[in-house]
Design a protein around this motif. Structure first.
Motif, short mmCIF file in Angstrom:
data_model
loop_
_atom_site.label_atom_id
_atom_site.label_comp_id
_atom_site.label_asym_id
_atom_site.label_seq_id
_atom_site.Cartn_x
_atom_site.Cartn_y
_atom_site.Cartn_z
N GLY A 216 0.55 3.66 -3.02
CA GLY A 216 -0.46 5.01 -2.13
C GLY A 216 -1.45 5.20 -2.45
O GLY A 216 -1.92 6.04 -1.34
N ARG B 160 8.58 3.37 9.86
CA ARG B 160 7.21 4.40 9.17
C ARG B 160 6.62 4.07 10.36
O ARG B 160 5.70 3.43 11.04
CB ARG B 160 6.96 3.17 8.36
CG ARG B 160 7.27 3.12 6.66
CD ARG B 160 7.46 2.06 5.96
NE ARG B 160 7.81 0.61 5.98
CZ ARG B 160 8.01 -0.24 4.71
NH1 ARG B 160 7.31 -0.07 4.01
NH2 ARG B 160 9.07 -0.93 5.07
N THR C 204 4.61 8.02 7.32
CA THR C 204 5.56 8.85 7.29
C THR C 204 6.95 7.95 8.43
O THR C 204 6.54 7.21 8.50
CB THR C 204 5.11 10.49 8.10
OG1 THR C 204 5.07 9.38 9.78
CG2 THR C 204 4.06 10.60 8.12
N TRP D 260 1.09 -1.12 -0.10
CA TRP D 260 -0.23 0.12 -0.34
C TRP D 260 1.04 1.13 0.50
O TRP D 260 0.42 1.90 -0.22
CB TRP D 260 -1.07 0.26 1.12
CG TRP D 260 -2.09 -1.15 1.47
CD1 TRP D 260 -1.87 -1.59 0.12
CD2 TRP D 260 -2.92 -1.35 2.24
NE1 TRP D 260 -3.87 -2.72 0.73
CE2 TRP D 260 -4.15 -2.44 1.40
CE3 TRP D 260 -3.30 -0.51 3.49
CZ2 TRP D 260 -4.97 -2.81 2.37
CZ3 TRP D 260 -4.55 -1.58 3.84
CH2 TRP D 260 -5.27 -2.64 3.48
N ASP D 261 2.18 1.16 0.74
CA ASP D 261 3.35 2.16 0.83
C ASP D 261 3.22 2.95 -0.92
O ASP D 261 3.64 3.85 -1.22
CB ASP D 261 4.19 1.87 1.66
CG ASP D 261 5.19 2.91 1.50
OD1 ASP D 261 4.99 4.17 1.36
OD2 ASP D 261 5.76 2.92 2.07
N LYS D 262 3.88 1.10 -1.45
CA LYS D 262 3.91 1.52 -2.76
C LYS D 262 3.33 1.70 -3.92
O LYS D 262 3.44 2.64 -4.26
CB LYS D 262 4.84 0.38 -3.38
CG LYS D 262 6.07 -0.11 -2.19
CD LYS D 262 6.81 -1.43 -3.26
CE LYS D 262 7.99 -1.32 -2.77
NZ LYS D 262 8.31 -2.56 -3.03
N LYS E 67 0.00 5.69 3.22
CA LYS E 67 1.39 6.27 3.45
C LYS E 67 2.13 6.27 4.51
O LYS E 67 1.48 7.39 4.89
CB LYS E 67 1.87 7.56 2.01
CG LYS E 67 1.89 6.50 0.26
CD LYS E 67 2.27 7.70 -0.51
CE LYS E 67 3.57 7.51 -0.84
NZ LYS E 67 4.50 6.67 -0.89
N TYR F 9 2.34 6.03 10.73
CA TYR F 9 1.23 5.76 10.53
C TYR F 9 0.12 6.77 11.75
O TYR F 9 -0.07 6.71 12.78
CB TYR F 9 -0.18 5.52 10.43
CG TYR F 9 0.73 4.20 9.26
CD1 TYR F 9 0.49 4.33 7.86
CD2 TYR F 9 1.31 2.84 9.66
CE1 TYR F 9 0.94 3.09 7.17
CE2 TYR F 9 2.51 2.32 8.94
CZ TYR F 9 1.80 2.19 7.64
OH TYR F 9 2.06 1.38 6.61
#
Length: 423
Positions: free
Chosen positions: A30, A43, A35, A26-28, A33, A45
């Motif tokens: 979008g 990582r 911080t 999901w990060d890749k 994402k 959230y």
């Protein structure tokens, strides 16, 4: 939880019920994402990112405290079957139920129940030998019947067709006691057992007995103040003559996800660190392997040569087998406990020390109180704890049942008052 605005990838995976790999994907792409923390590149959230997800919404708006403040309008009575070491029974007691009978066939489990609750009526016997008619009118029947295979050939799978299975005995208890409500719990695998035919057969019998079933639900223990990734299927039914006044609401989640640290250290869950107790040990060869596993890691964290040696033929098979050579982590809930903490398929290694979890560590992860003692040899104690319903999960479900019974009680009183006025 309102003050904790940042969540780690492990916490978010637990809250949303997805894997860490999914979150990385999901990060890749979008979808969600995180911080990056400048200091360590972790990582994280923000709470605001999670509030669009239903499970996170429920967690952030939890009514746990109000639900657990509910008290029974009177002392509701309970018959408990397949009682084991008392996880479900203890949760029901905490919600205000009075046990009339606890049936269990295992000697060590019965000794555990009698030792901790000398006043409980514990019946050690095969359930098929119990006459339930003497408990007719008890408010609730509860228990986790073992899921046995039925024979479907040429049968409609009604009450008589389940004869010879332990579910038949559970159904017989309902037929003879005629409780207002029953609570059955089982493994989540029952949902799809035999392509769903087993659950359909169970629903047929419940209907035949004159009960209305709430749509069965799998409850994840981590949402109910249990520091463990355990899942149980619950079936709640009400007698048909009470169904029109029956409102059952599944329990709300606790305000945060508890971790292994909550289980074993003083804090939100327990006032002190876990007491010392007996525990199994690893053979030297296995200990040397597990010494190399980091907290939260498993066999894939070993050098490739050791992976092949440890996993043998399993090395070439599909699937993650993440329970093998597994070391738990302080900042995550425990994996589901099994009946044997040192078994190769389901190792549950302590996060710091290279050893299996002790009996008291096991018990804490299942949210038993420290004064709840387990009888029998070490293997029997592990088995009793590993098979139990987590006490806090049981309490949460029991509180929801009390709320439903209170409403039935109110409706019954109004009905009786109206009859008096009419007379």
């Amino acid at each position: 939880m309102k003050n904790n605005e940042l969540f780690s990838i492990a916490q978010v995976a637990d809250i949303l019920g997805v894997s860490k790999e999914t979150l990385r994907r999901w990060d890749k792409n979008g979808t969600l994402k995180p911080t990056r923390n400048d200091g360590n590149n972790y990582r994280m959230y923000h709470r605001g990112q999670l509030e669009e997800f239903e499970q996170a919404k429920l967690l952030f708006s939890s009514t746990w405290d109000q639900e657990h403040a509910v008290q029974p309008r009177r002392k509701y009575t309970l018959v408990e079957l397949f009682a084991g070491a008392g996880g479900l029974a203890l949760g029901m007691e905490r919600a205000g139920f009075k046990s009339l009978l606890l049936n269990e066939i295992d000697k060590h489990a019965c000794d555990t129940l009698r030792f901790n609750r000398p006043k409980w009526n514990v019946c050690q016997s095969d359930i098929s030998e119990v006459d339930f008619t003497k408990y007719h009118g008890a408010d609730v029947v509860s228990g986790g019947f073992p899921c046995q295979a039925f024979s479907y050939a040429g049968k409609k799978m009604g009450f008589e067709d389940t004869r010879g299975t332990l579910f038949f005995e559970f159904a017989r208890s309902i037929k003879e006691i005629r409780p207002k409500i029953f609570i059955a719990e089982n493994v989540r695998g029952l949902l799809n057992h035999e392509g769903g035919k087993t659950l359909e057969a169970i629903k047929n019998v419940i209907d035949e007995l004159g009960y209305t079933l709430v749509e069965p639900r799998v409850l994840k223990a981590i949402f109910f103040r249990v520091p463990q990734k355990r899942e149980r299927l619950f079936l709640i039914g009400v007698r048909n003559d009470l169904a029109k006044h029956f409102e059952f609401k599944w329990p709300s989640p606790y305000k945060r996800i508890l971790t292994l640290k909550d289980a074993l250290k003083a804090g939100d869950l327990y006032e002190s660190d876990v007491p010392d107790s007996a525990g199994q040990k690893y053979p030297d060869k296995k200990k040397r392997v597990l010494d190399l596993i980091p907290p939260g890691g498993y066999w894939r964290d070993l050098p490739d040569t050791l992976q092949r040696e440890y996993m043998q033929k399993s090395y070439f098979l599909g699937g993650g087998k993440t329970g093998m050579a597994r070391r738990l982590a302080w900042d995550e809930p425990s994996l589901t406990l099994t009946c044997a903490p040192a078994q190769k398929q389901t190792e549950r290694c302590h996060p710091d020390e290279t050893r299996p979890l002790t009996v008291r560590e096991y018990a804490r992860i299942q949210t038993f109180p420290d004064d709840w003692k387990f009888s029998g040899p070490l293997s029997a104690q592990y088995k009793q704890i590993g098979n139990a319903v987590p006490v806090n999960l049981a309490t949460a479900v029991a509180k929801s049942v009390v709320t439903a019974l209170n409403l039935l009680e109110t409706c019954e009183q109004h009905h009786n008052q109206n009859e008096i006025v009419a007379a």
